[in-house]
Design a protein around this motif. Structure first.
Motif, short mmCIF file in Angstrom:
data_model
loop_
_atom_site.label_atom_id
_atom_site.label_comp_id
_atom_site.label_asym_id
_atom_site.label_seq_id
_atom_site.Cartn_x
_atom_site.Cartn_y
_atom_site.Cartn_z
N ALA A 38 0.84 -1.20 0.00
CA ALA A 38 0.00 0.00 0.00
C ALA A 38 0.88 1.25 0.00
O ALA A 38 2.04 1.21 0.40
CB ALA A 38 -0.89 0.01 1.24
N THR A 39 0.29 2.34 -0.43
CA THR A 39 0.99 3.62 -0.29
C THR A 39 0.90 4.05 1.17
O THR A 39 -0.02 3.65 1.90
CB THR A 39 0.37 4.71 -1.19
N ALA A 40 1.83 4.88 1.59
CA ALA A 40 1.84 5.34 2.98
C ALA A 40 0.55 6.09 3.30
O ALA A 40 -0.03 5.90 4.37
CB ALA A 40 3.06 6.23 3.23
N GLY A 41 0.10 6.93 2.39
CA GLY A 41 -1.12 7.71 2.62
C GLY A 41 -2.35 6.84 2.77
O GLY A 41 -3.15 7.03 3.69
N ASN A 42 -2.52 5.88 1.87
CA ASN A 42 -3.68 5.01 1.92
C ASN A 42 -3.64 4.14 3.18
O ASN A 42 -4.65 3.99 3.87
CB ASN A 42 -3.76 4.14 0.67
N LEU A 43 -2.48 3.57 3.50
CA LEU A 43 -2.36 2.75 4.69
C LEU A 43 -2.68 3.55 5.94
O LEU A 43 -3.39 3.09 6.82
CB LEU A 43 -0.96 2.14 4.78
N SER A 44 -2.20 4.76 6.00
CA SER A 44 -2.46 5.63 7.15
C SER A 44 -3.95 5.87 7.35
O SER A 44 -4.47 5.78 8.46
CB SER A 44 -1.72 6.96 6.97
N VAL A 45 -4.65 6.14 6.26
CA VAL A 45 -6.10 6.37 6.33
C VAL A 45 -6.82 5.11 6.82
O VAL A 45 -7.72 5.19 7.67
CB VAL A 45 -6.65 6.81 4.95
N GLN A 46 -6.43 3.95 6.30
CA GLN A 46 -7.10 2.71 6.68
C GLN A 46 -6.80 2.33 8.13
O GLN A 46 -7.68 1.83 8.84
CB GLN A 46 -6.71 1.58 5.73
N ILE A 47 -5.59 2.59 8.58
CA ILE A 47 -5.23 2.34 9.98
C ILE A 47 -6.07 3.24 10.89
O ILE A 47 -6.57 2.80 11.93
CB ILE A 47 -3.72 2.54 10.21
N ASP A 48 -6.24 4.49 10.49
CA ASP A 48 -7.08 5.41 11.28
C ASP A 48 -8.51 4.89 11.39
O ASP A 48 -9.12 4.94 12.46
CB ASP A 48 -7.09 6.81 10.66
N LYS A 49 -9.06 4.37 10.31
CA LYS A 49 -10.43 3.84 10.33
C LYS A 49 -10.55 2.64 11.27
O LYS A 49 -11.51 2.53 12.03
CB LYS A 49 -10.89 3.45 8.92
N LEU A 50 -9.57 1.75 11.21
CA LEU A 50 -9.58 0.57 12.09
C LEU A 50 -9.40 0.97 13.55
O LEU A 50 -10.03 0.40 14.44
CB LEU A 50 -8.49 -0.42 11.67
#
Length: 94
Positions: A38-50
């Motif tokens: 994943a890209t850093a930005g996308n992973l960061s967003v998904q981690i925030d959601k979880l």
């Protein structure tokens, strides 16, 4: 009647993160990024959601002068994954 799939876990990247965290005590951001491609930005967003859902715990600290973010799955996250797998089994008649 088929069980509803948890929409938060039904995302490919979020499901990948949760699956990885089920098999380790904790994982740092770099490891998750490498394992999921994943890209850093996308992973960061998904981690925030979880994290907001209470499925993972995120810890931010420093190793020397470098920031380090680690994640671990919570009991609520484990329960959500178990429910998700059971729902998938109902689709497959298992």
């Amino acid at each position: 009647m088929l069980k509803e799939l948890n929409p938060l876990l039904h995302s490919q990247l979020r499901l990948a993160v949760m699956s990885i965290l089920l098999s380790v005590d904790e994982a740092d951001f770099v490891y998750l990024k490498e394992q999921t491609n994943a890209t850093a930005g996308n992973l960061s967003v998904q981690i925030d959601k979880l994290s907001e859902a209470g499925y993972i715990q995120v810890n931010k600290n420093f190793t020397g002068k470098k920031p380090r973010t680690t994640c671990c799955i919570t009991e609520a996250g484990k329960a959500a994954m178990e429910e998700y797998v059971e729902a998938l089994k109902s689709y497959l008649n298992l």
